[in-house]
Enzyme design. Structure first.
Site, PDB file in Angstrom:
ATOM      1  CB  CYS A 142      -0.686   2.610   4.066  1.00  0.00           C
ATOM      2  SG  CYS A 142      -2.095   1.841   3.298  1.00  0.00           S
ATOM      3  CG  ASP A 143       3.186   1.175   4.329  1.00  0.00           C
ATOM      4  OD1 ASP A 143       2.656   1.654   5.356  1.00  0.00           O
ATOM      5  OD2 ASP A 143       3.113  -0.018   4.028  1.00  0.00           O
ATOM      6  CB  CYS A 153      -0.922  -0.020   1.219  1.00  0.00           C
ATOM      7  SG  CYS A 153      -1.951   1.443   1.300  1.00  0.00           S
TER       8      CYS A 153
END
Ligand code: NAP
Length: 329
Positions: free
Chosen positions: A138-139, A135
């Site tokens: 997200c990261d 992701c």
């Protein structure tokens, strides 16, 4: 377990929340059982610009709106409920087991969505969370100023790579072919970024990952050129895997019929599965277009077809073609 719901929806993604909106607006007693938090995959995107009528919104924002809307008509959203087993009773109702809790429903709409497909190469599991991610949304901030490799050629890979280049010092995108599967508009944006002077985006075609290497964290990836089988040890700090999705249907084995790939078998017109009273909607079903808009549309169709079934269970056996010839449902 005394309460019998008219409709239990398994999964709180776009398909599930759309079904919940329609079912609760028709005053059916409706509950959504969601394993984590509402949204599913769509929570991982910060840029939705192909949902008709909404110019641009982020995934969590859209899901919040969908949840609020469904709840405003009386749908209940129960989070932290992982459905492990379903059973059809003699009276036609369906029992759903979540740990020690059981729920009973007249109709079930299955919307469990899909999960990340893995590469299946050595090092992938070992370094998940220590440099391997699925992701970008997200990261990406964890890789500010670093060099990451992004893998895949679909819409997710292209969108996520365009997100990663805003954070990483360098992004190398690898794709196993010479042509992208992603939408043309996204590919144009990707190639324009790669062609900028001093771009921090490099694209390597005909390339796959052979192994992810490191000590405690990712330090390099072995890249294999599929044309000449040559292997290159390529230093990097992170590997982002965007190679598609697999349906979350393991818990349904033995209950409804699934395809070999694990998609729920259903008819395309009314989304009826092999079990009367059980519908499938969204990415989990065979033939799904895997789009936010189509998943939401599926949820709507399933909730509307539920009405037909609840009015007259014999409707379940009607052929879609017969129904259309008699003027539709
Ligand atoms: P996808 O469309 O299935 O693409 C997967 C990509 O990964 C393909 O390019 C595929 O290569 C590659 N791939 C698969 N297995 C691989 C492996 N083992 N090693 C290397 N590469 C591999 O998946 P997705 O991008 O996650 O999208 C899923 C669905 O969601 C699609 O229908 C997509 O359109 C939709 N989606 C839409 C949007 C949007 O419209 N904004 C955004 C995200 C996702 P090949 O091309 O060679 O098969």
């Amino acid at each position: 377990m005394s309460e019998i719901f008219d409709c239990i929806i398994v999964g709180g993604g776009p398909a599930g929340l759309a079904a919940a909106l329609y079912a609760s607006r028709d005053r059916y007693k409706t509950v959504v059982l969601e394993k984590f938090m509402p949204g599913g995959q769509i929570n991982n995107t910060d840029r939705i610009e192909n949902y008709p009528g909404i110019e641009r919104i982020d995934g969590p924002g859209l899901i919040q709106n969908m949840q609020k809307q469904a709840e405003s008509f009386g749908a209940e959203i129960k989070t932290g409920r992982e459905v492990e087993k379903l059973e059809k009773q003699k009276d036609g109702n369906i029992i759903l087991s979540c740990g020690k809790e059981n729920f009973s429903a007249r109709v079930v709409i299955l919307t469990p969505g899909s999960d990340y497909r893995k590469l299946g190469v050595p090092g992938e599991d070992k370094f998940r969370g220590s440099g391997v991610s699925y992701c970008g949304t997200c990261d990406a901030p964890f890789f500010r100023g670093k060099h990451v490799v992004a893998i895949g050629g679909g819409n997710t890979a292209v969108e996520e790579t365009l997100h990663l280049v805003k954070f990483a010092q360098k992004v190398t995108m690898i794709h196993r072919r010479e042509e992208f599967r992603a939408s043309k508009v996204l590919v144009e944006e990707l190639l324009a970024k790669a062609n900028e002077p001093n771009s921090n985006l490099v694209i390597k075609y005909n390339t796959v990952a052979a192994e992810i290497l490191g000590d405690k964290k990712v330090q390099s990836i072995q890249l294999k050129n599929v044309k000449d089988d040559s292997i290159e040890d390529y230093p990097c700090d992170g590997v982002f895997v965007f190679v598609g999705m697999v349906p979350n249907t393991g818990f349904l084995k033995g209950f409804v019929e699934l395809t070999e790939q694990g998609f729920i078998k259903c008819d395309f017109a009314y989304l009826r599965t092999s079990v009367p009273g059980v519908f499938a909607a969204g990415d989990c079903r065979v033939g799904a277009a895997m789009q936010l808009a189509t998943a939401s549309g599926d949820g709507v169709v399933a909730a509307m077809m539920m009405k037909q079934y609840l009015r007259d269970p014999k409707w379940w056996n009607i052929k879609a073609s017969d129904s259309l010839q008699s003027g539709g449902w």
